[in-house]
Scaffold this motif. Sequence first.
Motif, PDB file in Angstrom:
ATOM      1  N   ASN A 172       0.679  -1.194   0.118  1.00  0.00           N
ATOM      2  CA  ASN A 172       0.055  -0.042  -0.002  1.00  0.00           C
ATOM      3  C   ASN A 172       0.773   1.321   0.009  1.00  0.00           C
ATOM      4  O   ASN A 172       0.247   2.493   0.329  1.00  0.00           O
ATOM      5  CB  ASN A 172      -0.992  -0.049   1.164  1.00  0.00           C
ATOM      6  N   VAL A 173       2.074   1.149  -0.197  1.00  0.00           N
ATOM      7  CA  VAL A 173       2.857   2.389  -0.345  1.00  0.00           C
ATOM      8  C   VAL A 173       3.720   2.408  -1.631  1.00  0.00           C
ATOM      9  O   VAL A 173       4.485   1.184  -2.382  1.00  0.00           O
ATOM     10  CB  VAL A 173       4.262   2.262   0.922  1.00  0.00           C
ATOM     11  N   ARG A 194       2.200   0.382  -6.103  1.00  0.00           N
ATOM     12  CA  ARG A 194       1.516  -0.998  -5.419  1.00  0.00           C
ATOM     13  C   ARG A 194       1.811  -2.186  -6.610  1.00  0.00           C
ATOM     14  O   ARG A 194       2.224  -3.291  -6.192  1.00  0.00           O
ATOM     15  CB  ARG A 194       0.202  -0.903  -4.961  1.00  0.00           C
ATOM     16  N   PRO A 205      -7.400  -1.138   4.804  1.00  0.00           N
ATOM     17  CA  PRO A 205      -6.425  -1.672   5.895  1.00  0.00           C
ATOM     18  C   PRO A 205      -6.873  -2.566   6.875  1.00  0.00           C
ATOM     19  O   PRO A 205      -8.234  -2.440   7.222  1.00  0.00           O
ATOM     20  CB  PRO A 205      -5.738  -0.664   6.521  1.00  0.00           C
ATOM     21  N   GLN A 265      -4.629   4.436   6.770  1.00  0.00           N
ATOM     22  CA  GLN A 265      -3.442   4.226   5.934  1.00  0.00           C
ATOM     23  C   GLN A 265      -4.137   3.984   4.659  1.00  0.00           C
ATOM     24  O   GLN A 265      -5.366   3.866   4.608  1.00  0.00           O
ATOM     25  CB  GLN A 265      -2.579   3.178   6.455  1.00  0.00           C
ATOM     26  N   PHE A 315      -4.868  -1.419   0.440  1.00  0.00           N
ATOM     27  CA  PHE A 315      -3.866  -2.264  -0.144  1.00  0.00           C
ATOM     28  C   PHE A 315      -4.253  -3.074  -1.429  1.00  0.00           C
ATOM     29  O   PHE A 315      -5.385  -3.204  -1.749  1.00  0.00           O
ATOM     30  CB  PHE A 315      -3.762  -3.394   0.989  1.00  0.00           C
ATOM     31  N   PRO A 331       1.637   0.729   7.004  1.00  0.00           N
ATOM     32  CA  PRO A 331       2.027   1.004   5.606  1.00  0.00           C
ATOM     33  C   PRO A 331       3.139   0.011   5.176  1.00  0.00           C
ATOM     34  O   PRO A 331       4.091  -0.038   6.061  1.00  0.00           O
ATOM     35  CB  PRO A 331       2.014   2.436   5.442  1.00  0.00           C
ATOM     36  N   ARG A 332       3.243  -0.504   4.126  1.00  0.00           N
ATOM     37  CA  ARG A 332       4.126  -1.344   3.580  1.00  0.00           C
ATOM     38  C   ARG A 332       4.289  -1.377   2.175  1.00  0.00           C
ATOM     39  O   ARG A 332       3.447  -1.209   1.267  1.00  0.00           O
ATOM     40  CB  ARG A 332       3.788  -2.846   4.008  1.00  0.00           C
ATOM     41  N   GLU A 333       5.519  -1.186   1.781  1.00  0.00           N
ATOM     42  CA  GLU A 333       5.820  -1.287   0.387  1.00  0.00           C
ATOM     43  C   GLU A 333       5.614  -2.493  -0.074  1.00  0.00           C
ATOM     44  O   GLU A 333       5.035  -2.645  -1.372  1.00  0.00           O
ATOM     45  CB  GLU A 333       7.507  -0.736   0.135  1.00  0.00           C
TER      46      GLU A 333
END
Length: 164
Positions: free
Chosen positions: A14-15, A18, A46, A52, A55, A92-94
């Motif tokens: 989600n960063v 995507r 999320p 955030q 995703f 949040p995650r790449e």
Amino acid sequence: MKSRERVFLGLGSNVGDRVKNILSALEELSRLGKLIKVSTVYESEPWGVEDQPPFLNCVVELKSPLPPKKLLAEVKSIEKKLGRIERTRWGPREIDIDILLQDNLVYESEELKLPHPLIEYRDFVLIPLLELDTNLINPKSGKAYKDSLPKIENRLKPFCCIRV
């Protein structure tokens, strides 16, 4: 010893870009074994930390002979290579790659639990997992994963399909 070749992995991002993050993760995972199937990529709200961006999530079936500890190390290395920055839990995650199932293996260590203990509670994991194999059984409880479908709210939006 039981075979450990059939592995299901959950991917999420989600960063940043995507789609690119998911595609890059698939490319890296293909170096760990043979990609068998990829579920539909879904957009999801999320889970855990709600403030955030949404995703993109999918589940991948991989054929790999790696034992759980080695597979986890490889997955964490891929996340780092693709730019994942450690933030708050469920933040949040790449890219996020979770090992969901490894054949019928029940495995527990401080870093990894198989089967993943939250499969039945997350629409963004359960629905794409069952898309790949509707007959999967939780090796710890012996219950069919499809029996958990009526218990979860499906908030997923199909986003795109990736063919392997």
